[in-house]
Design a protein around this motif. Sequence first.
Motif: not given
Length: 420
Positions: A155-183
């Motif tokens: 959803n972070v990528i779909r809505n460009r939640c980070v600075r309304d930037s696709l690139t920044a949103s992709v990076i943050v989504a990757a970071e959050s997805g990794l930390q969620r999976s690793m808890q």
Amino acid sequence: MPSLLSINNYHYRRGGSDGVYLDHAALMEGLGWRNGFFSMHHPENLPTPWSRYFIDELEFGQAYSLTQKLSMATKSVYSFEAQRKLRSLLRDFEPDVAHLHGIYHHHSPSILPVLTGAGIPVVMTAHDLKIACPNYKMFNRTGVCERCRDGSVLNVIRNRCVRDSLTASVIVAAESGLQRSMQTYRKHVTKVVVPSRFYLEMFVEWGWPREQFTYVPNYVDASRFTPSFEPGDYFLYFGRLAPEKGIATLMRAARLAGVKLKIAGSGPMEAELQALQGELHGDTQFLGFQTGEALHALVRGARAVVLPSEWYENAPLSALESFALGKPLIGARIGGIAETIDESENGWTFASKDIAGLTQLLSMVQTMPDSRVAQAGRAARALVEQRFNPEGYANAMLALYSSLGVKTSSTGLASQERDK
């Protein structure tokens, strides 16, 4: 002598959370603790011998080569550099507890297993909503957003939640997805300190165990603030000029109420707000970024300070600082803002984004007898002296550290002050 390792992205007063990081360490040092610091190199950092362990500067938005940007993106997701330098620090400094403030996007959560692997209890103050929401504020261009609570971080990528930037949103989504999976946060943070009860309940709603949190409100040292209870002839907003702060709503309400408004701050909405002022033709003055005594003088000269936020504010220090300076607060009922306001005693609240409601309050306080406004200012000052003070904060932190097995001094800050 107990020892504390404080960890934060910046080692200077860049924002409110950075101030808490520095003030917390100073408070513990005053109680006889040894301090160590782990941060990031930055030109504005305060001098410290611990800087030899700091990670390299990592500032998004600067002019970097493609190779540098790729390296930065990788580090923000998982930083081997931060792990390596932290291990080096721990060889020379053995903390009894580590207290984290801001680490994401710079140190990254990769440092957490290093700490717990060394047998160090980890405390983290949740200055924002990052451990639940990938973009840390549950707010994007559509307004308040909780889509990731029951859905994918995509959803972070779909809505460009980070600075309304696709690139920044992709990076943050990757970071959050990794930390969620690793808890990572859930497994390696022993206790999370929340400065507002609203945040505690929000994290629980997002599936976190209640027992992992402890409520410790922020504080100000009222003795460092000289109050003025005499009401001025203007209302004041001070802080960042950003969409989630609700400043456009405040400007429209001030125009309708016919009151004088001063705005102190800078940020990404500055040009847009200046253009809005041109359309409204209200009595609004932009003063730019203000700090120190100049800011205090502005607050003391105000009739009331306004916090018109439209996102889930935590426990804004600006509210406590305004109270310490003897000014009542007009605050939006969103996030933790209302927790500091005793309605009609030290301030007033309105529904967030409600221009009509805010207009009514501004008009009411403008026409209210000066003696009544001054009375509210005195009640505000008394509140920080009694409830949001250094003694209460220090004693709560000592009790928390002690509950984690850290051998702390038996006397807190209040006891030391009495013994002087």
